[in-house]
Write an enzyme that holds these catalytic residues in place. Structure first.
Site, mmCIF file in Angstrom:
data_model
loop_
_atom_site.group_PDB
_atom_site.id
_atom_site.type_symbol
_atom_site.label_atom_id
_atom_site.label_comp_id
_atom_site.label_asym_id
_atom_site.label_seq_id
_atom_site.Cartn_x
_atom_site.Cartn_y
_atom_site.Cartn_z
ATOM 1 N N LYS A 1 40.342 -20.293 -37.882
ATOM 2 C CA LYS A 1 40.659 -19.495 -36.897
ATOM 3 C C LYS A 1 42.082 -19.540 -36.173
ATOM 4 O O LYS A 1 42.511 -18.506 -35.517
ATOM 5 C CB LYS A 1 39.897 -19.919 -35.486
ATOM 6 C CG LYS A 1 38.331 -19.970 -35.807
ATOM 7 C CD LYS A 1 37.696 -18.574 -36.352
ATOM 8 C CE LYS A 1 36.503 -18.803 -37.238
ATOM 9 N NZ LYS A 1 36.118 -17.515 -37.761
ATOM 10 N N ARG B 1 32.252 -9.641 -42.953
ATOM 11 C CA ARG B 1 31.064 -9.470 -43.555
ATOM 12 C C ARG B 1 30.325 -8.230 -42.939
ATOM 13 O O ARG B 1 30.897 -7.736 -41.845
ATOM 14 C CB ARG B 1 29.998 -10.594 -43.458
ATOM 15 C CG ARG B 1 29.975 -10.756 -41.953
ATOM 16 C CD ARG B 1 28.713 -12.016 -41.595
ATOM 17 N NE ARG B 1 28.631 -12.038 -40.102
ATOM 18 C CZ ARG B 1 28.922 -12.606 -39.415
ATOM 19 N NH1 ARG B 1 29.912 -13.672 -39.912
ATOM 20 N NH2 ARG B 1 28.805 -12.582 -38.025
#
Ligand code: MV4
Length: 503
Positions: free
Chosen positions: A116, A292
């Site tokens: 992150k 994804r």
């Protein structure tokens, strides 16, 4: 184009990908665990390989077994769906080594967005607005204190390896900082085997809005607009919609542009999603990028008419995107309810078991992406999702009306489901007004439902309605339809299943 694709997943998402392959004339290979021998995806595929025992750690998560099945079947590409190996850069590396095309972005893009802090650093350098805070993990208590004072309380401590609510700590004042840091670190350590955390300014009552993007390896990108995903329960999305009631056309264009810039920063290929927090003044901040296909992709498909899975497959085969940004149009409104085998009256306790009967709604504007059938036993080993029910309408009002109609006609017996919960949300005043944020379900919806006592008028109306119903259906209630000598025809009860439940 690929002749054969292996789907390294199960349930509704495996079926969704299988459908796209079938429409494209591509042969399909399913993989299944021992408890999924009779699963819908196993049956739907052209061929299927058993990859081991039920626990995902021994089947769907084992890279060697997936690669083995791909080798044996001669599949040229693998679609990972979501979850399992979908964002695992080691799997992407292995596929590359084996010269099997993984349908998705590069291992490099997965790695960058998977951290992150590295994601924040990378997209910030590309001009994307991120939540104020650090782009490196924070090392010491002193550093955390200094940064927190700089950006101002409240702040959030987040796991570098995180995402999805784990290793997340809200800190309202300086006195709590040291102990919160310790807790965040130990939570991060046990969840991700990585105790590094970073710090962000806390955005009060944000909305979660995400942008769907598509990219090809020729440098072309489009965004497909936004999905509003603020209706979550304990960091699990339960209802999503597109468009979002807070996103204006100007905001959509601006968010779309920065989402494409974020994707471009890692040469992103395939379908991806940039998550944003939208504050009450409608400022938006990049949160993270999901590398994804997402659970909630159907709402975008319904309003754009674009088949995201087919686009994924085409660009993975080296083709160009089939459309330019000017050709992307959002028409109408779509809402998705995630239907789970969970008991909403017992804190959403999973209720795996056998589906004894199933009636799926259809009709105008209704789509049900399902992974089950009547007679199927929902295993205890995986997410107990039954289906994603999606309703499209010319506007939000029609989409809600269709969703309510579809939910009322949806019958699942044998297991408890979240359908009654969804009906209650669809009837909630704040939801109907579009007036909600990420705290809605946990802090507003349940509190309100608990707190509000029934008024006398309502009690009288409910009693009268029950009386009237019993009167009207006296025969049916006295004798179950279908039993010997029953005077009532069965058809009405099977065509309007909502009635049957009460009898
Ligand atoms: C935040 C936030 C407020 N400010 N970050 C929760 C899960 C993770 N993906 C990010 N999350 C949040 N990050 C800052 N700086 C509020 C949340 C948050 C949230 C975000 C999206 C959807 C639902 C949520 C529920 C609670 C908190």
């Amino acid at each position: 184009m690929f002749q054969k694709i292996l789907i390294a997943n199960r349930g509704e998402i495996a079926v969704r990908v299988l459908r796209a392959c079938r429409e494209m004339g591509i042969r399909t290979v399913a993989v299944y665990s021992e408890v999924d021998r009779k699963a819908l995806h196993t049956r739907y595929a052209d061929e299927a390989y058993c990859i081991g025992p039920a626990p995902a750690r021994e089947s769907y998560l084992v890279i060697d077994k997936i690669i083995g099945a791909a080798r044996e079947s001669g599949a040229q590409a693998i679609h990972p769906g979501y979850g399992f190996l979908a964002e695992n850069p080691l799997f992407a590396d292995r596929c590359e080594k084996e010269e099997i095309k993984l349908i998705g972005p590069s291992a490099y893009a997965m790695r960058t967005m998977g951290s992150k802090t590295l994601a924040r650093k990378t997209v910030q350098a590309a001009g994307v607005p991120v939540v104020p805070g650090t782009v490196e993990p924070v090392a010491t208590e002193e550093e955390v204190e200094r940064v927190a004072r700089e950006i101002g309380f409240p702040v959030m401590l987040k796991a570098t390896a995180g995402g999805g609510g784990k290793g997340l700590r809200l800190v309202r004042e300086e006195a709590e900082l040291a102990s919160s840091l310790r807790m965040a670190k130990s939570e991060a350590k046990s969840a991700f085997s990585d105790d590094s955390v970073y710090i962000e300014k806390y955005i009060e009552n944000p909305r979660h809005v995400e942008i769907q993007i598509l990219g090809d390896r020729h440098g072309n990108y489009v965004h497909l607009g936004e999905r509003e995903c603020s209706i979550q329960r304990r960091h699990q999305k339960v209802i999503e919609e597109s468009p979002s009631v807070v996103v204006t056309p100007e905001m959509r264009a601006a968010m779309g542009k920065v989402a494409i810039d974020a994707a471009g920063a890692v040469n992103y290929e395939g379908a991806g999603t940039c998550e944003f927090l939208v504050s009450r003044d409608r400022s938006f901040y990049f949160l993270e990028m999901n590398t994804r296909l997402q659970v909630e992709h159907p709402v975008t498909e319904m309003v754009t008419g674009i088949d995201i899975v087919k686009e994924q497959i085409r660009v993975a085969a080296g083709e160009r995107l089939s459309l330019r940004q000017e050709e992307v149009k959002q028409t109408g409104h779509a809402i998705e309810c995630r239907v789970y085998a969970e008991d909403p009256d017992s804190n959403f306790l999973p209720c795996p078991g056998t589906i004894t009967s199933l009636r799926v709604p259809g009709g105008p504007g209704v789509r049900d992406d399902s992974g089950v059938y009547a007679g199927f036993e929902i295993p205890i080993y995986y997410d107990p999702i039954i289906s994603k029910l999606v309703a499209w309408g010319k506007d939000r009002t029609e989409a809600i009306a269709r969703m309510k109609r579809a939910l009322a006609a949806y019958v699942v017996t044998g297991v408890k489901t979240t359908i009654p919960f969804h009906i209650r949300v669809m009837n909630n005043r704040h939801f109907i007004e579009g007036n909600f944020d990420t705290n809605f379900i946990d802090q507003v919806f349940f509190k309100e439902e608990e707190a509000r006592p029934l008024e006398n008028v309502e009690l009288a109306l409910i009693t009268a309605a029950i009386q009237a119903f019993r009167e009207e259906h006296r025969n049916a209630l006295a004798q179950r339809p279908g039993e010997a000598g029953a005077p009532v025809s069965m058809w009405k009860y099977s065509a309007r299943p909502g009635i049957r439940k009460i009898g």
